[in-house]
Design an enzyme around this catalytic site. Structure first.
Site, PDB file in Angstrom:
ATOM      1  CB  SER A  65      -0.921  -0.002   1.223  1.00  0.00           C
ATOM      2  OG  SER A  65      -1.691   1.170   1.283  1.00  0.00           O
TER       3      SER A  65
ATOM      4  CE  LYS B 292     -12.933  14.036   4.571  1.00  0.00           C
ATOM      5  NZ  LYS B 292     -12.208  12.862   4.031  1.00  0.00           N
TER       6      LYS B 292
ATOM      7  CD  GLU C  83      -5.590   9.121   9.406  1.00  0.00           C
ATOM      8  OE1 GLU C  83      -5.774   9.988   8.537  1.00  0.00           O
ATOM      9  OE2 GLU C  83      -5.840   7.919   9.227  1.00  0.00           O
TER      10      GLU C  83
END
Length: 229
Positions: free
Chosen positions: A54, A117, A144
């Site tokens: 990834s 969002k 994160e």
């Protein structure tokens, strides 16, 4: 590429340890709330570490320099921890309890609860830095952090499954339904929190020591201006 994969696997070990450090802090909070307080704000916790494949894919897509210094600077979501809370106020409370600890440095905050969002996604995101003590010294590791309610988490999980099913090309009608459902979930959060506060008010003692956070009234107010780039 084969050599990069091998070196990247060793590089990722530091991020795994960063996750472990954050999970330890969360476990301590969970234990404290479980045994010493009436209400435990943390429902459940998940973590994930990006795979070498990834990361390499992200390097190629963004045309990044494949050096570890560049990866460290440019990719801040290699290590991730998600905390699911009961109520909106709990999300902000858990954020405060974690980030006020002296060994955690907040690098960036994005409050998608206060400012969702366009598609309706809601969550509190933060990039934090935590020290990891290795045999050759202390290494600062970025993690994160995502903190959200059960309703937000359920919606985000559904959205992810839909985008995966349609390979990102979701029909416009379905997108509209997703946004509408996000608003319904947000309203449910507010109603459930009001109900929770009503129950607390009925059970609170006469001294009035019970303190309550209003939904959507983040303790984060003003923090963004003091967070470095």
């Amino acid at each position: 590429m084969a050599k990069l994969r091998e070196e990247l696997s060793r590089f990722l070990m530091r991020y795994k340890f960063g996750i472990d450090e954050v999970l330890t802090k969360i476990t301590i909070l969970q234990e404290e709330f479980l045994h010493l307080h009436e209400h435990n704000p943390i429902e459940h916790v998940n973590s994930r570490l990006k795979s070498p494949e990834s990361i390499i894919g992200k390097i190629e897509r963004k045309s990044l320099d494949p050096s570890f210094d560049s990866i460290r600077r440019s990719i801040t979501d290699i290590a991730g921890v998600r905390i699911t809370c009961s109520f909106i106020a709990d999300a902000y409370r858990v954020f405060d309890l974690l980030t006020q600890q002296s060994d955690i440095r907040v690098l960036e905050v994005k409050d998608y609860i206060k400012d969702p969002k366009p598609n309706g996604y809601r969550s509190l995101h933060a990039i934090i830095e935590i020290p990891v003590f290795m045999s050759d010294g202390v290494v600062p590791v970025t993690v994160e952090l995502q903190i959200r309610t059960i309703a937000m988490d359920f919606w985000a999980s559904l959205e992810h499954k839909i985008y995966y099913k349609y390979d990102g090309q979701v029909p416009s009608a379905l997108l509209g339904n997703l946004t509408e459902t996000a608003d319904i979930a947000a309203n449910l959060d507010l109603r459930m929190e009001r109900l929770h506060h009503e129950v607390l008010a009925l059970n609170s003692d006469p001294s009035g020591q019970e303190t309550r956070d209003r939904p959507g009234d983040p303790k984060l107010k003003g923090i963004g201006s003091s967070v470095p780039g």
